[in-house]
Design a protein around this motif. Structure first.
Motif, PDB file in Angstrom:
ATOM      1  N   LEU A 183      42.548  34.656  -2.876  1.00 24.78           N
ATOM      2  CA  LEU A 183      43.689  34.963  -3.737  1.00 24.78           C
ATOM      3  C   LEU A 183      44.231  33.648  -4.252  1.00 24.78           C
ATOM      4  N   THR A 184      44.840  33.710  -5.422  1.00 26.79           N
ATOM      5  CA  THR A 184      45.374  32.504  -6.053  1.00 26.79           C
ATOM      6  C   THR A 184      46.875  32.613  -6.159  1.00 26.79           C
ATOM      7  N   ILE A 185      47.549  31.555  -5.719  1.00 28.01           N
ATOM      8  CA  ILE A 185      49.009  31.482  -5.716  1.00 28.01           C
ATOM      9  C   ILE A 185      49.451  30.508  -6.802  1.00 28.01           C
ATOM     10  N   GLU A 186      50.475  30.890  -7.530  1.00 24.20           N
ATOM     11  CA  GLU A 186      51.150  29.992  -8.477  1.00 24.20           C
ATOM     12  C   GLU A 186      52.477  29.626  -7.848  1.00 24.20           C
ATOM     13  N   ILE A 187      52.756  28.326  -7.755  1.00 26.50           N
ATOM     14  CA  ILE A 187      54.024  27.873  -7.187  1.00 26.50           C
ATOM     15  C   ILE A 187      54.571  26.740  -8.038  1.00 26.50           C
ATOM     16  N   ASN A 245      70.078  11.987 -10.480  1.00 25.28           N
ATOM     17  CA  ASN A 245      70.699  12.680 -11.604  1.00 25.28           C
ATOM     18  C   ASN A 245      69.665  13.341 -12.516  1.00 25.28           C
ATOM     19  N   SER A 246      68.583  13.789 -11.914  1.00 25.43           N
ATOM     20  CA  SER A 246      67.554  14.481 -12.679  1.00 25.43           C
ATOM     21  C   SER A 246      66.921  15.569 -11.817  1.00 25.43           C
ATOM     22  N   VAL A 247      66.224  16.460 -12.489  1.00 23.62           N
ATOM     23  CA  VAL A 247      65.534  17.555 -11.825  1.00 23.62           C
ATOM     24  C   VAL A 247      64.036  17.314 -11.997  1.00 23.62           C
ATOM     25  N   LYS A 248      63.283  17.343 -10.898  1.00 23.76           N
ATOM     26  CA  LYS A 248      61.837  17.112 -10.944  1.00 23.76           C
ATOM     27  C   LYS A 248      61.129  18.362 -10.416  1.00 23.76           C
ATOM     28  N   ARG A 249      60.140  18.840 -11.160  1.00 25.51           N
ATOM     29  CA  ARG A 249      59.385  20.029 -10.771  1.00 25.51           C
ATOM     30  C   ARG A 249      57.911  19.834 -11.076  1.00 25.51           C
ATOM     31  N   GLU A 250      57.109  20.631 -10.357  1.00 24.31           N
ATOM     32  CA  GLU A 250      55.660  20.589 -10.522  1.00 24.31           C
ATOM     33  C   GLU A 250      55.127  22.013 -10.433  1.00 24.31           C
ATOM     34  N   LEU A 251      53.988  22.242 -11.042  1.00 29.69           N
ATOM     35  CA  LEU A 251      53.295  23.524 -10.961  1.00 29.69           C
ATOM     36  C   LEU A 251      51.981  23.304 -10.227  1.00 29.69           C
ATOM     37  N   ALA A 252      51.649  24.232  -9.319  1.00 33.59           N
ATOM     38  CA  ALA A 252      50.364  24.179  -8.628  1.00 33.59           C
ATOM     39  C   ALA A 252      49.750  25.569  -8.587  1.00 33.59           C
ATOM     40  N   LEU A 253      48.439  25.619  -8.725  1.00 31.78           N
ATOM     41  CA  LEU A 253      47.660  26.837  -8.529  1.00 31.78           C
ATOM     42  C   LEU A 253      46.778  26.575  -7.310  1.00 31.78           C
ATOM     43  N   ILE A 254      46.879  27.472  -6.313  1.00 30.62           N
ATOM     44  CA  ILE A 254      46.175  27.271  -5.048  1.00 30.62           C
ATOM     45  C   ILE A 254      45.327  28.503  -4.753  1.00 30.62           C
ATOM     46  N   LYS A 255      44.008  28.300  -4.689  1.00 31.38           N
ATOM     47  CA  LYS A 255      43.094  29.396  -4.362  1.00 31.38           C
ATOM     48  C   LYS A 255      42.778  29.300  -2.866  1.00 31.38           C
ATOM     49  N   VAL A 256      43.079  30.400  -2.142  1.00 35.61           N
ATOM     50  CA  VAL A 256      42.954  30.417  -0.684  1.00 35.61           C
ATOM     51  C   VAL A 256      41.927  31.457  -0.252  1.00 35.61           C
ATOM     52  N   LYS A 257      41.148  31.106   0.746  1.00 34.22           N
ATOM     53  CA  LYS A 257      40.157  32.013   1.319  1.00 34.22           C
ATOM     54  C   LYS A 257      40.882  33.112   2.108  1.00 34.22           C
ATOM     55  N   THR A 258      40.599  34.364   1.798  1.00 36.89           N
ATOM     56  CA  THR A 258      41.205  35.500   2.507  1.00 36.89           C
ATOM     57  C   THR A 258      40.114  36.524   2.792  1.00 36.89           C
ATOM     58  N   ASP A 259      39.397  36.314   3.896  1.00 35.50           N
ATOM     59  CA  ASP A 259      38.247  37.152   4.242  1.00 35.50           C
ATOM     60  C   ASP A 259      38.609  38.528   4.773  1.00 35.50           C
ATOM     61  N   ASN A 260      39.829  38.654   5.316  1.00 34.27           N
ATOM     62  CA  ASN A 260      40.197  39.951   5.897  1.00 34.27           C
ATOM     63  C   ASN A 260      41.641  40.293   5.540  1.00 34.27           C
ATOM     64  N   GLU A 261      42.011  41.511   5.832  1.00 34.28           N
ATOM     65  CA  GLU A 261      43.330  42.030   5.457  1.00 34.28           C
ATOM     66  C   GLU A 261      44.474  41.289   6.154  1.00 34.28           C
ATOM     67  N   GLN A 262      44.278  40.927   7.413  1.00 37.57           N
ATOM     68  CA  GLN A 262      45.326  40.212   8.155  1.00 37.57           C
ATOM     69  C   GLN A 262      45.579  38.835   7.537  1.00 37.57           C
TER      70      GLN A 262
END
Length: 173
Positions: free
Chosen positions: A133-137, A92-109
């Motif tokens: 690049l850094t993702i916020e989720i 009967n509750s809502v649980k959420r979290e925030l994460a910032l994830i920095k990922v290695k992206t050496d090439n366009e693909q």
């Protein structure tokens, strides 16, 4: 009491405790000290202003037995700065979290694939560098863990997580 009931009472499980407190210096330390004295580990703690001026809400997630939770609740009620304590029911509750994830992206693909995964999980790209690049989720911790699992293959440079926070559903508070 039979051994089955005793085992259930001593079983360690996750508890989510929402505490309304005075918003002033020292309150967080007093609350966390109480947990330490009772050997009740804090897995996650979030603190922020409430809808009422001068008050804050602490959401603490920890593991312990029902008996330990009961002791902690009684001790928290004795603290002068604690206004209200609610043990949140996970159903009967809502649980959420925030994460910032920095990922290695050496090439366009690689960059394109990481962006696709972020979009699938409703993440946002908040920073774009030459090789990362850094993702916020935000979301349920299991959702965040699933995205992290997929991104590991690309090379995660850094993860910063808030830890879960929670609120009771409308019919319960």
């Amino acid at each position: 009491m039979d051994s089955k009931n005793e085992n259930q009472e001593n079983e360690l499980k996750s508890h989510v405790i929402s505490i309304l407190v005075e918003n002033k210096p020292g309150v967080l330390q007093n609350v966390s000290s109480l947990f330490t004295r009772r050997s009740f580990n804090i897995e996650s703690i979030t603190v922020g202003e409430s809808e009422t001026e001068g008050l804050a809400v602490m959401v603490i997630i920890s593991k312990g037995s029902e008996k330990s939770l009961e002791q902690i609740t009684k001790q928290l009620n004795k603290l002068i700065d604690v206004i209200k304590i609610v043990s949140l029911d996970p159903n009967n509750s809502v649980k959420r979290e925030l994460a910032l994830i920095k990922v290695k992206t050496d090439n366009e693909q690689t960059r394109s694939e990481v962006i696709q995964y972020a979009n699938i999980f409703r993440g946002k790209i908040i920073d774009l560098g030459k090789s990362t690049l850094t993702i916020e989720i935000t979301g349920d911790p299991n959702k965040i863990n699933a995205l992290i699992s997929l991104l590991k293959n690309f090379g995660i440079k850094r993860i910063v997580r808030t830890g879960p926070t929670a609120i009771a559903r409308e019919s319960h508070l």
